[in-house]
Design an enzyme around this catalytic site. Structure first.
Site, PDB file in Angstrom:
ATOM      1  N   LYS A  13       3.295  -2.423   0.766  1.00  0.00           N
ATOM      2  CA  LYS A  13       1.906  -2.750   0.436  1.00  0.00           C
ATOM      3  C   LYS A  13       1.589  -2.429  -1.016  1.00  0.00           C
ATOM      4  O   LYS A  13       1.056  -3.263  -1.750  1.00  0.00           O
ATOM      5  CB  LYS A  13       0.937  -1.959   1.351  1.00  0.00           C
ATOM      6  N   ARG A  88      -7.453   0.957   8.721  1.00  0.00           N
ATOM      7  CA  ARG A  88      -6.357   1.499   9.527  1.00  0.00           C
ATOM      8  C   ARG A  88      -6.765   1.805  10.946  1.00  0.00           C
ATOM      9  O   ARG A  88      -5.925   2.248  11.732  1.00  0.00           O
ATOM     10  CB  ARG A  88      -5.913   2.817   8.889  1.00  0.00           C
ATOM     11  N   ARG A 127      11.593   6.709  -2.623  1.00  0.00           N
ATOM     12  CA  ARG A 127      10.509   6.234  -3.501  1.00  0.00           C
ATOM     13  C   ARG A 127      10.100   7.275  -4.537  1.00  0.00           C
ATOM     14  O   ARG A 127      10.038   8.456  -4.264  1.00  0.00           O
ATOM     15  CB  ARG A 127       9.282   5.916  -2.635  1.00  0.00           C
TER      16      ARG A 127
HETATM   17  P1  AP5 Z   1      -0.774   5.533   2.090  1.00  0.00           P
HETATM   18  O1  AP5 Z   1      -0.660   5.996   0.697  1.00  0.00           O
HETATM   19  O2  AP5 Z   1      -1.504   4.288   2.376  1.00  0.00           O
HETATM   20  O3  AP5 Z   1       0.677   5.477   2.729  1.00  0.00           O
HETATM   21  P2  AP5 Z   1       1.336   4.522   3.834  1.00  0.00           P
HETATM   22  O4  AP5 Z   1       0.496   3.607   4.596  1.00  0.00           O
HETATM   23  O5  AP5 Z   1       2.133   5.483   4.641  1.00  0.00           O
HETATM   24  O6  AP5 Z   1       2.130   3.529   3.023  1.00  0.00           O
HETATM   25  P3  AP5 Z   1       3.052   3.796   1.823  1.00  0.00           P
HETATM   26  O7  AP5 Z   1       2.272   3.960   0.591  1.00  0.00           O
HETATM   27  O8  AP5 Z   1       4.021   4.903   2.195  1.00  0.00           O
HETATM   28  O9  AP5 Z   1       3.924   2.465   1.836  1.00  0.00           O
HETATM   29  P4  AP5 Z   1       3.710   1.088   1.084  1.00  0.00           P
HETATM   30  O10 AP5 Z   1       3.597   0.042   2.136  1.00  0.00           O
HETATM   31  O11 AP5 Z   1       2.666   1.155   0.035  1.00  0.00           O
HETATM   32  O12 AP5 Z   1       5.166   0.964   0.443  1.00  0.00           O
HETATM   33  P5  AP5 Z   1       5.626   0.886  -1.093  1.00  0.00           P
HETATM   34  O13 AP5 Z   1       5.180  -0.382  -1.683  1.00  0.00           O
HETATM   35  O14 AP5 Z   1       5.304   2.133  -1.820  1.00  0.00           O
HETATM   36  O15 AP5 Z   1      -1.446   6.688   2.954  1.00  0.00           O
HETATM   37  C1  AP5 Z   1      -1.011   8.042   2.838  1.00  0.00           C
HETATM   38  C2  AP5 Z   1      -1.854   8.944   3.712  1.00  0.00           C
HETATM   39  O16 AP5 Z   1      -3.229   8.911   3.259  1.00  0.00           O
HETATM   40  C3  AP5 Z   1      -1.936   8.544   5.184  1.00  0.00           C
HETATM   41  O17 AP5 Z   1      -0.853   9.059   5.933  1.00  0.00           O
HETATM   42  C4  AP5 Z   1      -3.289   9.146   5.582  1.00  0.00           C
HETATM   43  O18 AP5 Z   1      -3.189  10.538   5.790  1.00  0.00           O
HETATM   44  C5  AP5 Z   1      -4.138   8.919   4.346  1.00  0.00           C
HETATM   45  N1  AP5 Z   1      -4.870   7.622   4.367  1.00  0.00           N
HETATM   46  C6  AP5 Z   1      -4.716   6.584   3.496  1.00  0.00           C
HETATM   47  N2  AP5 Z   1      -5.523   5.555   3.807  1.00  0.00           N
HETATM   48  C7  AP5 Z   1      -6.197   5.943   4.917  1.00  0.00           C
HETATM   49  C8  AP5 Z   1      -7.156   5.294   5.749  1.00  0.00           C
HETATM   50  N3  AP5 Z   1      -7.574   4.037   5.495  1.00  0.00           N
HETATM   51  N4  AP5 Z   1      -7.636   5.976   6.823  1.00  0.00           N
HETATM   52  C9  AP5 Z   1      -7.228   7.233   7.093  1.00  0.00           C
HETATM   53  N5  AP5 Z   1      -6.320   7.892   6.359  1.00  0.00           N
HETATM   54  C10 AP5 Z   1      -5.804   7.261   5.281  1.00  0.00           C
HETATM   55  O19 AP5 Z   1       7.211   0.782  -0.877  1.00  0.00           O
HETATM   56  C11 AP5 Z   1       7.975   1.906  -0.455  1.00  0.00           C
HETATM   57  C12 AP5 Z   1       9.280   1.996  -1.271  1.00  0.00           C
HETATM   58  O20 AP5 Z   1      10.120   0.900  -0.940  1.00  0.00           O
HETATM   59  C13 AP5 Z   1       9.089   1.931  -2.791  1.00  0.00           C
HETATM   60  O21 AP5 Z   1       9.992   2.830  -3.391  1.00  0.00           O
HETATM   61  C14 AP5 Z   1       9.440   0.486  -3.169  1.00  0.00           C
HETATM   62  O22 AP5 Z   1      10.028   0.418  -4.456  1.00  0.00           O
HETATM   63  C15 AP5 Z   1      10.423   0.101  -2.078  1.00  0.00           C
HETATM   64  N6  AP5 Z   1      10.260  -1.302  -1.671  1.00  0.00           N
HETATM   65  C16 AP5 Z   1       9.103  -1.986  -1.490  1.00  0.00           C
HETATM   66  N7  AP5 Z   1       9.347  -3.256  -1.077  1.00  0.00           N
HETATM   67  C17 AP5 Z   1      10.707  -3.347  -0.962  1.00  0.00           C
HETATM   68  C18 AP5 Z   1      11.585  -4.416  -0.581  1.00  0.00           C
HETATM   69  N8  AP5 Z   1      11.116  -5.635  -0.224  1.00  0.00           N
HETATM   70  N9  AP5 Z   1      12.919  -4.162  -0.586  1.00  0.00           N
HETATM   71  C19 AP5 Z   1      13.395  -2.923  -0.943  1.00  0.00           C
HETATM   72  N10 AP5 Z   1      12.619  -1.899  -1.324  1.00  0.00           N
HETATM   73  C20 AP5 Z   1      11.292  -2.093  -1.342  1.00  0.00           C
HETATM   74 MG    MG Z   2       1.350   2.656  -0.653  1.00  0.00          MG
END
Ligand code: AP5
Ligand code: MG
Ligand code: ZN
Length: 215
Positions: A13, A88, A127
């Protein structure tokens, strides 16, 4: 245009939102990024959210929806928005409907990133981000051109998230399955959900999203 990027932790995302910002000048509203900023600044919200986030659980609906309302008001009415990590829960989906309606905005697309959960742990534990500008990288899939400097801003210094360990990731995934996935039918019923294969490489996923937002 207003878009939701929906998918489990590590689905991409944040990565894809940054690309939409670069390509279309849209604004990324990541509740996770905003909460992490609040934790760093030790604001009242940050003090409340810190332990919850470290456990991988969800912060209260009222807090995140208030943040989103505030951010929408801080930007111009014409700015396109990417909601990254929000809504969420069913309560947040309802709150978002109200927030958008009050501001004369409507949801155009919900992009669901479909991914294989086993691959996500590897994505998340590898990451890191630039400590200056926040650009995201990965140890294996997306390394900076120079090992110690950010491609985007040139500064050195990267950081990793405290909740990016395997145990917390499992809790975050369970929260996604239990509370977030169940909101999809709300948007399916409106016919605005597009599914994208999130297992391709980063450029392939971007190309698939482009077909939806700029056909
Ligand atoms: P949040 O920061 O939103 O974390 P998440 O949903 O767990 O998602 P991520 O940020 O971990 O993943 P992403 O999908 O953004 O992946 P990314 O692009 O970085 O939330 C964190 C915490 O905050 C929650 O647990 C909660 O406590 C709280 N919170 C936040 N919003 C909330 C809400 N609305 N309500 C309640 N609580 C809330 O990619 C990951 C890695 O993979 C990167 O290193 C990237 O380089 C790599 N990558 C990406 N795409 C690919 C691909 N196609 N191939 C290979 N590698 C890839
Ligand atoms: Mg994220
Ligand atoms: Zn940078």
């Amino acid at each position: 245009m207003n878009i939701i990027l929906l998918g489990p932790p590590g689905a991409g995302k944040g990565t894809q939102a940054q690309r939409l910002v670069e390509r279309h000048g849209m604004r990324q509203l990541s509740t996770g990024d905003m909460l992490r900023a609040a934790v760093r600044a030790k604001t009242p919200v940050g003090l409340q959210a810190k332990a919850v986030m470290e456990r991988g659980e969800l912060v209260s609906d009222a807090i995140v929806s208030a943040i989103i309302g505030y951010e929408l008001d801080a930007m111009g009415p014409d700015a396109g928005v990417i909601f990254d990590g929000y809504p969420r829960t069913a309560a947040q989906a309802e709150a978002l409907d109200a927030l958008l309606a009050e501001r004369g905005r409507k949801l155009d697309h919900v992009v669901e990133l479909e991914v294989d959960e086993d691959a996500l742990v590897e994505r998340i534990t590898g990451r890191f981000t630039c400590a200056s500008c926040g650009k995201g990288y990965h140890d294996k899939f997306d390394r900076p051109r120079m090992p110690d400097n950010c491609d985007k801003c040139g500064n050195s210094g990267f950081k990793r998230r405290p909740d990016d360990n395997e145990e917390t990731v499992r809790t975050r995934m369970a929260e996604y399955r239990g509370k977030t996935e169940p909101i999809l039918p709300i948007y399916n019923a409106r016919g605005i959900v597009s599914r994208v294969d999130g297992m391709g490489d980063i450029d392939q996923v971007t190309a698939a999203i482009e077909k939806i937002v700029a056909p």
